[in-house]
Design an enzyme around this catalytic site. Structure first.
Site, PDB file in Angstrom:
ATOM      1  N   GLY A   8     -16.706   5.418 -23.017  1.00  8.71           N
ATOM      2  CA  GLY A   8     -15.333   5.191 -23.453  1.00  8.71           C
ATOM      3  C   GLY A   8     -14.650   4.104 -22.647  1.00  8.71           C
ATOM      4  O   GLY A   8     -13.876   3.298 -23.190  1.00  8.71           O
ATOM      5  N   HIS A 125       4.318  -4.750  -4.501  1.00  9.20           N
ATOM      6  CA  HIS A 125       4.082  -5.844  -3.548  1.00  9.20           C
ATOM      7  C   HIS A 125       3.315  -5.399  -2.293  1.00  9.20           C
ATOM      8  O   HIS A 125       3.421  -4.267  -1.846  1.00  9.20           O
ATOM      9  CB  HIS A 125       5.422  -6.454  -3.119  1.00  9.20           C
ATOM     10  CG  HIS A 125       6.272  -5.480  -2.369  1.00  9.20           C
ATOM     11  ND1 HIS A 125       6.241  -5.361  -1.014  1.00  9.20           N
ATOM     12  CD2 HIS A 125       7.159  -4.551  -2.808  1.00  9.20           C
ATOM     13  CE1 HIS A 125       7.088  -4.413  -0.629  1.00  9.20           C
ATOM     14  NE2 HIS A 125       7.650  -3.909  -1.714  1.00  9.20           N
TER      15      HIS A 125
END
Ligand SMILES: CC(C)(COP(=O)(O)OP(=O)(O)OC[C@H]1O[C@@H](n2cnc3c(N)ncnc32)[C@H](O)[C@@H]1OP(=O)(O)O)[C@@H](O)C(=O)NCCC(=O)NCCS
Length: 201
Positions: A8, A125
């Protein structure tokens, strides 16, 4: 592109590559009964001499298996980034990575080799994501997080800022991680607590 693993997860990678008009020529799989996946031929176990000029992605979601295969195979590895993913130009992405539909990688984040950034995941970040990590669908890594080799961040989990997730650790689906997670720990819940060790290796 060539894939290893007709599962899958490979279907999603085929969809990701098609989003970039990249064809998958063939899929290796150790299960010789498999013959095709989404109209791509499945051609049996990996062969080092097959289309060596064509790059390979290991399309297996299990981090430990992906790691074992990568250590054995010296094919040139490709990368697949879906056009709907948003990647800051400062992000560094290692070989064999897939960055799937709708995911976000923010500024100054480093992604290792053979990492899965799954559908709709968000890595903010200054994160460092190690080799063979899987950030599952919808998971959120806040800024400044370090995820060590082989860890699985389960679907929809949230990792609070500036934490370290140890190597081969597992964060359960939907968990909220508020403290560092040791190597090999399996943590679940909100706040996430250790329930056992990951004995997969
Ligand atoms: C954490 C996880 C690995 C545990 O799986 P497991 O080893 O088979 O553990 P079990 O299902 O036996 O659960 C052990 C206990 O933890 C609880 N638990 C398991 N997963 C949990 C989760 N995500 N959040 C809260 N509790 C969880 C179970 O209810 C059980 O509690 P109990 O002992 O009180 O009955 C698994 O549940 C999980 O969340 N995997 C991540 C799946 C994922 O996101 N994959 C990415 C696919 S793309």
């Amino acid at each position: 592109m060539l894939l290893y693993g007709a599962s899958g997860h490979a279907k999603v990678i085929i969809s990701c590559l098609q989003g970039n008009q990249t064809d998958v020529e063939a899929i290796f799989d150790d299960d010789v009964r498999k013959k095709e996946l989404l109209n791509v031929p499945v051609i049996g176990p990996y062969r080092a001499d097959y289309e060596t000029n064509n790059q390979l992605i290991i399309a297996i979601g299990d981090n430990a298996i992906r790691c074992r295969l990568a250590q054995r195979i010296s094919h040139a590895y490709g990368v697949s980034v879906h056009p709907s993913a948003q990647i800051d130009p400062g992000v560094k992405l290692g070989e064999g990575c897939v960055v799937l539909h709708g995911s976000i990688l923010q500024v100054d984040t480093l992604i290792g080799n053979h990492v899965i950034i799954n559908t709709g995941a968000s890595v903010d970040h200054d994160c460092m994501v190690g080799n063979f990590v899987h950030i599952a669908p919808g998971a959120v890594l806040c800024g400044g997080i370090r995820v060590d080799v082989g860890a699985l961040i389960g679907a929809g989990a949230v990792i609070c800022p500036n934490l370290a997730i140890g190597k081969w650790a597992v964060v359960g689906a939907g968990s909220v991680v508020t403290r560092p997670v040791p190597d090999y720990a399996v943590v679940v819940g909100n706040p996430a607590r250790i329930i056992k060790n990951n004995k997969l290796l």
